[in-house]
Design a protein around this motif. Structure first.
Motif, PDB file in Angstrom:
ATOM      1  N   LEU A  24     -24.385  15.313  44.487  1.00 46.82           N
ATOM      2  CA  LEU A  24     -24.955  14.145  43.805  1.00 46.82           C
ATOM      3  C   LEU A  24     -24.713  12.866  44.607  1.00 46.82           C
ATOM      4  CD1 LEU A  24     -24.022  14.947  40.105  1.00 46.82           C
ATOM      5  CD2 LEU A  24     -26.308  14.975  41.122  1.00 46.82           C
ATOM      6  N   THR A  25     -23.529  12.727  45.179  1.00 47.49           N
ATOM      7  CA  THR A  25     -23.216  11.547  45.995  1.00 47.49           C
ATOM      8  C   THR A  25     -24.100  11.502  47.226  1.00 47.49           C
ATOM      9  OG1 THR A  25     -20.943  11.486  45.194  1.00 47.49           O
ATOM     10  CG2 THR A  25     -21.387  10.368  47.286  1.00 47.49           C
ATOM     11  N   LYS A  26     -24.280  12.648  47.866  1.00 47.70           N
ATOM     12  CA  LYS A  26     -25.134  12.714  49.061  1.00 47.70           C
ATOM     13  C   LYS A  26     -26.572  12.351  48.705  1.00 47.70           C
ATOM     14  CE  LYS A  26     -26.692  15.682  52.775  1.00 47.70           C
ATOM     15  NZ  LYS A  26     -27.267  16.968  53.036  1.00 47.70           N
ATOM     16  N   ALA A  27     -27.084  12.896  47.604  1.00 50.47           N
ATOM     17  CA  ALA A  27     -28.456  12.601  47.180  1.00 50.47           C
ATOM     18  C   ALA A  27     -28.612  11.117  46.853  1.00 50.47           C
ATOM     19  CB  ALA A  27     -28.832  13.466  45.984  1.00 50.47           C
ATOM     20  N   ALA A  28     -27.616  10.526  46.208  1.00 48.07           N
ATOM     21  CA  ALA A  28     -27.673   9.095  45.880  1.00 48.07           C
ATOM     22  C   ALA A  28     -27.690   8.250  47.145  1.00 48.07           C
ATOM     23  CB  ALA A  28     -26.487   8.711  44.995  1.00 48.07           C
ATOM     24  N   ASP A  29     -26.887   8.612  48.123  1.00 46.26           N
ATOM     25  CA  ASP A  29     -26.861   7.878  49.392  1.00 46.26           C
ATOM     26  C   ASP A  29     -28.211   7.964  50.090  1.00 46.26           C
ATOM     27  OD1 ASP A  29     -24.210   7.204  48.954  1.00 46.26           O
ATOM     28  OD2 ASP A  29     -23.409   8.762  50.296  1.00 46.26           O
ATOM     29  N   GLU A  30     -28.797   9.157  50.094  1.00 47.14           N
ATOM     30  CA  GLU A  30     -30.112   9.345  50.723  1.00 47.14           C
ATOM     31  C   GLU A  30     -31.190   8.538  50.001  1.00 47.14           C
ATOM     32  OE1 GLU A  30     -30.528  13.604  50.657  1.00 47.14           O
ATOM     33  OE2 GLU A  30     -29.151  13.877  52.355  1.00 47.14           O
ATOM     34  N   GLU A  31     -31.128   8.522  48.670  1.00 41.23           N
ATOM     35  CA  GLU A  31     -32.116   7.766  47.892  1.00 41.23           C
ATOM     36  C   GLU A  31     -31.974   6.269  48.148  1.00 41.23           C
ATOM     37  OE1 GLU A  31     -35.444   7.246  45.723  1.00 41.23           O
ATOM     38  OE2 GLU A  31     -34.625   9.180  46.342  1.00 41.23           O
ATOM     39  N   ARG A  32     -30.734   5.777  48.206  1.00 39.68           N
ATOM     40  CA  ARG A  32     -30.512   4.353  48.502  1.00 39.68           C
ATOM     41  C   ARG A  32     -31.093   3.992  49.866  1.00 39.68           C
ATOM     42  NH1 ARG A  32     -25.880   4.819  45.440  1.00 39.68           N
ATOM     43  NH2 ARG A  32     -24.591   5.562  47.132  1.00 39.68           N
ATOM     44  N   ALA A  33     -30.921   4.875  50.829  1.00 43.84           N
ATOM     45  CA  ALA A  33     -31.459   4.621  52.174  1.00 43.84           C
ATOM     46  C   ALA A  33     -32.983   4.550  52.143  1.00 43.84           C
ATOM     47  CB  ALA A  33     -30.986   5.698  53.148  1.00 43.84           C
ATOM     48  N   LYS A  34     -33.615   5.442  51.377  1.00 40.62           N
ATOM     49  CA  LYS A  34     -35.086   5.403  51.248  1.00 40.62           C
ATOM     50  C   LYS A  34     -35.541   4.117  50.572  1.00 40.62           C
ATOM     51  CE  LYS A  34     -35.579   9.794  49.611  1.00 40.62           C
ATOM     52  NZ  LYS A  34     -36.284  10.856  48.893  1.00 40.62           N
ATOM     53  N   LEU A  35     -34.862   3.750  49.479  1.00 38.12           N
ATOM     54  CA  LEU A  35     -35.246   2.557  48.733  1.00 38.12           C
ATOM     55  C   LEU A  35     -35.044   1.283  49.555  1.00 38.12           C
ATOM     56  CD1 LEU A  35     -33.813   3.421  45.201  1.00 38.12           C
ATOM     57  CD2 LEU A  35     -36.220   3.357  45.880  1.00 38.12           C
ATOM     58  N   ALA A  36     -34.049   1.277  50.421  1.00 34.89           N
ATOM     59  CA  ALA A  36     -33.756   0.097  51.234  1.00 34.89           C
ATOM     60  C   ALA A  36     -34.899  -0.241  52.179  1.00 34.89           C
ATOM     61  CB  ALA A  36     -32.459   0.301  52.018  1.00 34.89           C
ATOM     62  N   LYS A  37     -35.734   0.737  52.476  1.00 34.15           N
ATOM     63  CA  LYS A  37     -36.856   0.524  53.394  1.00 34.15           C
ATOM     64  C   LYS A  37     -38.107   0.015  52.682  1.00 34.15           C
ATOM     65  CE  LYS A  37     -35.197   4.251  56.328  1.00 34.15           C
ATOM     66  NZ  LYS A  37     -35.422   5.623  56.786  1.00 34.15           N
ATOM     67  N   LEU A  38     -38.053  -0.070  51.360  1.00 36.89           N
ATOM     68  CA  LEU A  38     -39.223  -0.460  50.569  1.00 36.89           C
ATOM     69  C   LEU A  38     -39.051  -1.851  49.972  1.00 36.89           C
ATOM     70  CD1 LEU A  38     -39.640   2.895  48.586  1.00 36.89           C
ATOM     71  CD2 LEU A  38     -40.856   2.201  50.669  1.00 36.89           C
ATOM     72  N   ASP A  39     -40.183  -2.435  49.582  1.00 37.15           N
ATOM     73  CA  ASP A  39     -40.114  -3.678  48.823  1.00 37.15           C
ATOM     74  C   ASP A  39     -41.345  -3.781  47.926  1.00 37.15           C
ATOM     75  OD1 ASP A  39     -42.162  -4.406  50.552  1.00 37.15           O
ATOM     76  OD2 ASP A  39     -40.988  -5.883  51.637  1.00 37.15           O
ATOM     77  N   GLY A  40     -41.312  -4.753  47.061  1.00 35.64           N
ATOM     78  CA  GLY A  40     -42.446  -4.995  46.178  1.00 35.64           C
ATOM     79  C   GLY A  40     -42.776  -3.823  45.280  1.00 35.64           C
ATOM     80  N   ALA A  41     -44.069  -3.601  45.078  1.00 34.94           N
ATOM     81  CA  ALA A  41     -44.545  -2.553  44.175  1.00 34.94           C
ATOM     82  C   ALA A  41     -44.119  -1.160  44.632  1.00 34.94           C
ATOM     83  CB  ALA A  41     -46.068  -2.623  44.045  1.00 34.94           C
ATOM     84  N   ALA A  42     -44.048  -0.936  45.942  1.00 37.12           N
ATOM     85  CA  ALA A  42     -43.625   0.375  46.454  1.00 37.12           C
ATOM     86  C   ALA A  42     -42.177   0.649  46.063  1.00 37.12           C
ATOM     87  CB  ALA A  42     -43.795   0.440  47.967  1.00 37.12           C
ATOM     88  N   PHE A  43     -41.326  -0.382  46.156  1.00 42.16           N
ATOM     89  CA  PHE A  43     -39.939  -0.235  45.740  1.00 42.16           C
ATOM     90  C   PHE A  43     -39.859   0.037  44.247  1.00 42.16           C
ATOM     91  CE2 PHE A  43     -36.155  -1.907  43.741  1.00 42.16           C
ATOM     92  CZ  PHE A  43     -35.143  -1.314  44.477  1.00 42.16           C
ATOM     93  N   ASP A  44     -40.572  -0.760  43.458  1.00 39.17           N
ATOM     94  CA  ASP A  44     -40.528  -0.605  42.002  1.00 39.17           C
ATOM     95  C   ASP A  44     -40.894   0.815  41.589  1.00 39.17           C
ATOM     96  OD1 ASP A  44     -39.884  -3.295  41.875  1.00 39.17           O
ATOM     97  OD2 ASP A  44     -41.873  -3.925  41.193  1.00 39.17           O
ATOM     98  N   LYS A  45     -41.990   1.332  42.151  1.00 43.05           N
ATOM     99  CA  LYS A  45     -42.448   2.676  41.782  1.00 43.05           C
ATOM    100  C   LYS A  45     -41.437   3.736  42.204  1.00 43.05           C
ATOM    101  CE  LYS A  45     -46.272   5.947  41.987  1.00 43.05           C
ATOM    102  NZ  LYS A  45     -45.406   6.937  41.449  1.00 43.05           N
ATOM    103  N   ALA A  46     -40.938   3.660  43.423  1.00 42.63           N
ATOM    104  CA  ALA A  46     -39.979   4.652  43.919  1.00 42.63           C
ATOM    105  C   ALA A  46     -38.685   4.592  43.109  1.00 42.63           C
ATOM    106  CB  ALA A  46     -39.697   4.422  45.404  1.00 42.63           C
ATOM    107  N   TYR A  47     -38.247   3.381  42.772  1.00 51.09           N
ATOM    108  CA  TYR A  47     -37.011   3.223  42.001  1.00 51.09           C
ATOM    109  C   TYR A  47     -37.159   3.843  40.617  1.00 51.09           C
ATOM    110  CZ  TYR A  47     -33.105   1.094  39.551  1.00 51.09           C
ATOM    111  OH  TYR A  47     -31.975   0.906  38.807  1.00 51.09           O
ATOM    112  N   VAL A  48     -38.228   3.520  39.932  1.00 52.62           N
ATOM    113  CA  VAL A  48     -38.433   4.038  38.571  1.00 52.62           C
ATOM    114  C   VAL A  48     -38.650   5.548  38.594  1.00 52.62           C
ATOM    115  CG1 VAL A  48     -39.962   3.975  36.560  1.00 52.62           C
ATOM    116  CG2 VAL A  48     -39.198   1.857  37.611  1.00 52.62           C
ATOM    117  N   ASP A  49     -39.405   6.044  39.552  1.00 50.69           N
ATOM    118  CA  ASP A  49     -39.597   7.495  39.662  1.00 50.69           C
ATOM    119  C   ASP A  49     -38.251   8.199  39.856  1.00 50.69           C
ATOM    120  OD1 ASP A  49     -42.312   7.184  39.339  1.00 50.69           O
ATOM    121  OD2 ASP A  49     -42.801   7.507  41.456  1.00 50.69           O
TER     122      ASP A  49
END
Length: 101
Positions: A24-49
């Protein structure tokens, strides 16, 4: 959270890393790294998904693995309360995800 910490103290439980917590920690770290590359509507959608998927995963684990295997009544009650809260969080995340489409 306070109830959980109080129960852990009362039962003299020492949390330990295990394969599940490490995954779970590894998956959370990977997800944070993906989200860090996004902004705006793309970030919002990826975060909520991710929030919807995360809550589904936690709720499934609580329902099918954790709650059924617990013998301590206080812990079982706490997990059942947590499940109700997380189900509400999942519904909210699903509602927000529907608004972003």
């Amino acid at each position: 959270n306070k109830q959980a910490l109080d129960l852990v103290k009362k039962l003299n439980v020492t949390p330990e890393d295990n394969a599940t917590s490490k995954a779970l920690t590894k998956a959370a770290d990977e997800e944070r790294a993906k989200l860090a590359k996004l902004d705006g509507a793309a970030f919002d959608k990826a975060y909520v998904d991710n929030e919807v998927a995360y809550h589904k995963q936690v709720n499934g684990a609580l329902e099918t693995l954790l709650i059924p295997s617990v013998e301590n009544a206080e812990l079982k009650s706490l997990l059942e309360t947590g499940l109700k809260l997380f189900q509400g969080h999942e519904q909210h995340a699903e509602h927000v995800a529907g608004m972003l489409k």
